[in-house]
Motif scaffolding. Structure first.
Motif, PDB file in Angstrom:
ATOM      1  N   LYS A  99       0.303  -1.582  -0.172  1.00  0.00           N
ATOM      2  CA  LYS A  99       0.132   0.076   0.447  1.00  0.00           C
ATOM      3  C   LYS A  99       1.039   1.060  -0.041  1.00  0.00           C
ATOM      4  N   ALA A 127       6.091  11.408   7.515  1.00  0.00           N
ATOM      5  CA  ALA A 127       6.351  12.208   8.896  1.00  0.00           C
ATOM      6  C   ALA A 127       5.771  11.284   9.525  1.00  0.00           C
ATOM      7  N   LYS A 138       1.655  11.833  14.722  1.00  0.00           N
ATOM      8  CA  LYS A 138       0.870  11.355  15.647  1.00  0.00           C
ATOM      9  C   LYS A 138       2.758  11.774  16.875  1.00  0.00           C
ATOM     10  N   GLY A 172       7.391  13.719   3.560  1.00  0.00           N
ATOM     11  CA  GLY A 172       8.124  13.253   3.891  1.00  0.00           C
ATOM     12  C   GLY A 172       8.741  11.407   3.015  1.00  0.00           C
TER      13      GLY A 172
END
Ligand code: CO8
Length: 259
Positions: free
Chosen positions: A60, A66, A69, A112
């Motif tokens: 996927k 980045a 959370k 990122g």
């Protein structure tokens, strides 16, 4: 080498690197970045490795960015430090590496994640991949070199459109924009990267490093022409230069030693 968030294996002089946080779509948390810094430094210093293929675990995502959370509570100073450390130890370290890094983009390459792919020297995308820099949806901008490397790769207009709209693009569009080198079915992703590295492996290693260094000097305004002249001169001092020319004259295959 055993890592928590990476699978790393060297086979026939190719380092296969898989970002292995599939449940979080391979998002880059601090630990993963530290492991990446370590393995990139290893790849750079060992002759055992002639090229690197980076991909993401599962079907996927390459890397969905980045780890949102993790930095949710950061202030400006912490955000800046995180970006600086990441850029220097991972993203710039990959770009400045002495051997080719290929991103094999097997799904979402966002934020990122796309920045990681863009730090690599070449990118191959699976035909179902989606690429984008969605940081403005979080009130941020790309912080791992994305504003610079996307502009280098696709030009100012497309970079500003992609970054300010946060739109994801298809692999086909990424190919048309020059953001990726090749698009292949997902099942062929690694073999396409291997095909390229297997050719590079037959070439003179010091010349390959010098070529990468010179091209990267061009895109980063590091006096590219002078870098090329300097690197070109140094190639004449190598045993591989003598071997390459001798092999040509003797009509045989060169055996390069990286010396
Ligand atoms: N960080 C943390 N967790 C993530 C991330 C991420 N970037 N992306 C996905 N996940 C997690 C989800 O939270 C979810 O976990 P859980 O099952 O525990 O809820 C799991 O992965 C699966 O994700 P989804 O359920 O959302 O899967 P969908 O198929 O519905 O959606 C998407 C897939 C579209 C990829 C969606 O997950 C998404 O939009 N992800 C975030 C993409 C994003 O915004 N990326 C940019 C992040 S910011 C960034 O990269 C800044 C870089 C510069 C930093 C400089 C230093 C500060």
């Amino acid at each position: 080498m055993a890592y928590q968030n990476l699978i790393s294996e060297v086979k026939e002089h190719i380092l296969y690197l898989t970002i292995n946080r599939e449940k979080a779509l391979n998002a880059l948390n601090k630990d993963t970045l530290a492991e990446l810094a370590d393995v990139v430094a290893f790849a750079n210093k060992t002759d055992e490795v002639r090229g690197v293929i980076i991909t993401g675990a599962g079907e996927k995502a390459f890397v969905a960015g980045a780890d949102i959370k993790e930095f949710a509570d950061y202030n400006g100073k912490q955000g800046k430090e995180l970006a600086k450390r990441g850029q220097e130890q991972v993203f710039d370290a990959i770009e400045n590496a002495t051997k080719p890094f290929i991103a094999a983009i097997n799904g979402f390459a966002l934020g990122g994640g796309l920045e990681l792919a863009m730090a690599c020297h070449m990118r191959i995308a699976a035909d179902n991949a989606r690429l984008g820099l969605p940081e403005v949806t979080l009130g941020l901008i790309p912080g791992y070199g994305g504003t610079q490397r996307l502009t280098q790769l696709v030009g100012k207009g497309k970079a500003i459109e992609m970054i300010t709209t946060a739109n994801m693009i298809t692999a086909a569009d990424a190919l048309a924009f020059g953001l990726v080198n090749h698009v292949v079915p997902q099942a062929d992703l690694i073999s396409k990267a291997e095909e390229i590295l297997n050719l590079v492996k037959q070439r003179a290693p010091l010349a390959v490093s010098a070529a990468i260094k010179s091209v990267i000097a061009a895109v980063n305004n590091h006096n590219g022409y002078a870098t090329e002249i300097e690197a070109f001169g140094k190639c004449f001092e190598t045993a591989d230069f003598k071997e390459g020319v001798a092999a040509f004259v003797e009509k045989r295959k060169a055996i390069f030693k990286g010396k």
